[in-house]
Design an enzyme around this catalytic site. Structure first.
Site, PDB file in Angstrom:
ATOM      1  CE  LYS A  93      -3.955  -2.522   2.229  1.00 33.54           C
ATOM      2  NZ  LYS A  93      -4.605  -3.158   3.413  1.00 33.54           N
ATOM      3  CD  GLN A 136      -3.673  -4.571   6.373  1.00 32.50           C
ATOM      4  OE1 GLN A 136      -3.667  -3.350   5.905  1.00 32.50           O
ATOM      5  NE2 GLN A 136      -3.783  -5.725   5.891  1.00 32.50           N
ATOM      6  CG  ASP A 192      -9.541  -0.594   4.627  1.00 31.92           C
ATOM      7  OD1 ASP A 192      -9.173  -1.315   3.798  1.00 31.92           O
ATOM      8  OD2 ASP A 192      -9.016  -0.816   5.748  1.00 31.92           O
TER       9      ASP A 192
END
Ligand code: GUN
Length: 291
Positions: A52, A96, A119
């Site tokens: 990322k 995460q 997300d």
């Protein structure tokens, strides 16, 4: 049979995003800024997060990695989320997953401001998505939609069978493909489905997101079907230096000759997931979802 090259498509989209970033710079505007919060040292999470950050660098986005030890308290992590919610320099952020067991992932997800939830995991974004309102879409389903759209794959009136009902892939992709614009008739299957092979055999489009290596067999697939393989499974391979190789949820060698299109693993859906996160971060920067 045609391979749907997610890696190539993601490079194209990143190049488009890089042009948008250059334009923002020319106009003296702020470039998109993504923050990733990584707790502990889960090896898969390390790889995902570094991908990322690297993709941000490639496209000219600003990125910040916040690393904390696995023993961080839930209160301290909530404080980080709170600070990120209130920092005007940050367009979007992700925490995460998975998180260490003593931290309630749901609590953390709920604490993220939906406006910065790139997300697309917050129930507000999920609900907006389900109602067809502007929303941050979860990255993997968003990546799948882009693969279908940009390869001009007809979806209207097609029968799509989704295998797996997770909150981040199976359930949202079922909703998205059934909505106006994609117009599929969707069957969402899971571990308790009776005659799963029979259901999959009726599919014009198969989305395999069950997390079991080589689960979808050659004789489960109708001639000419479109196959989207979401699985990223490590299996032992002593011929590799790493000792493992990545395979999908689809038995590629048996299925590929039967279908019209198929995504490979690696280089298919997985390659698009990070790019979808960048697309969401650009949307956050441009206030496209929430004004
Ligand atoms: N863990 C595995 N995939 C993801 C993802 O897309 N986002 C976050 N935050 N964690 C993950």
């Amino acid at each position: 049979m045609q391979i749907l090259d997610g890696k190539l498509l993601s490079e194209q989209i990143k190049a488009e995003l890089a042009i948008e970033v250059d334009q923002l710079k020319l106009e003296g505007k702020k470039v998109p800024h993504l923050v990733a919060v990584l707790v502990g040292d889960n090896p898969a999470s390390e790889v995902y997060v570094s991908n990322k950050i690297r993709s941000c660098e490639q496209t000219g986005f600003r990125s910040t990695l916040i690393r904390r030890n696995a023993d961080i308290s839930q209160v301290a992590l909530l404080q980080i989320v709170h600070d990120l919610n209130n920092d005007p320099e940050i367009d979007g952020f992700i925490v995460q997953l998975p998180l260490p067991k003593h931290i309630n992932e749901e609590k953390i997800t709920l604490a993220i401001d939906p406006k910065k939830d790139v997300d697309g995991f917050h129930p507000v974004n999920f609900g907006r998505m389900a109602q067809g309102l502007p929303a941050f879409l979860p990255a993997t389903p968003y990546g799948i939609l882009e693969i279908l759209r940009r390869n001009n794959i007809e979806t209207a009136g097609k029968h799509c069978v989704v295998v797996g009902r997770s909150n981040i892939v199976g359930t949202p992709i079922s909703i998205l493909l059934s909505r106006k614009g994609f117009d599929c008739t969707v069957t969402l299957t899971h571990s308790r489905t009776k005659d799963l092979a029979g259901e999959v055999r009726r599919a014009d489009i198969i989305v395999a997101a069950i997390g079991i290596p080589n689960f979808i067999k050659g004789d489960w697939v109708k001639e000419g079907a479109v196959v989207i393989d979401v699985g990223i499974n490590r299996i032992v391979d002593t011929t590799k230096k790493s000792g493992f190789k990545l395979v999908g949820d689809v038995d590629f060698d048996a299925v590929a000759p039967k279908c019209s299109y198929i995504t490979p693993v690696p280089g298919g859906v997985g390659a698009m997931t990070v790019t979808a996160l960048l697309m969401n971060t650009m949307k956050a920067n441009q206030k496209e979802i929430y004004s």
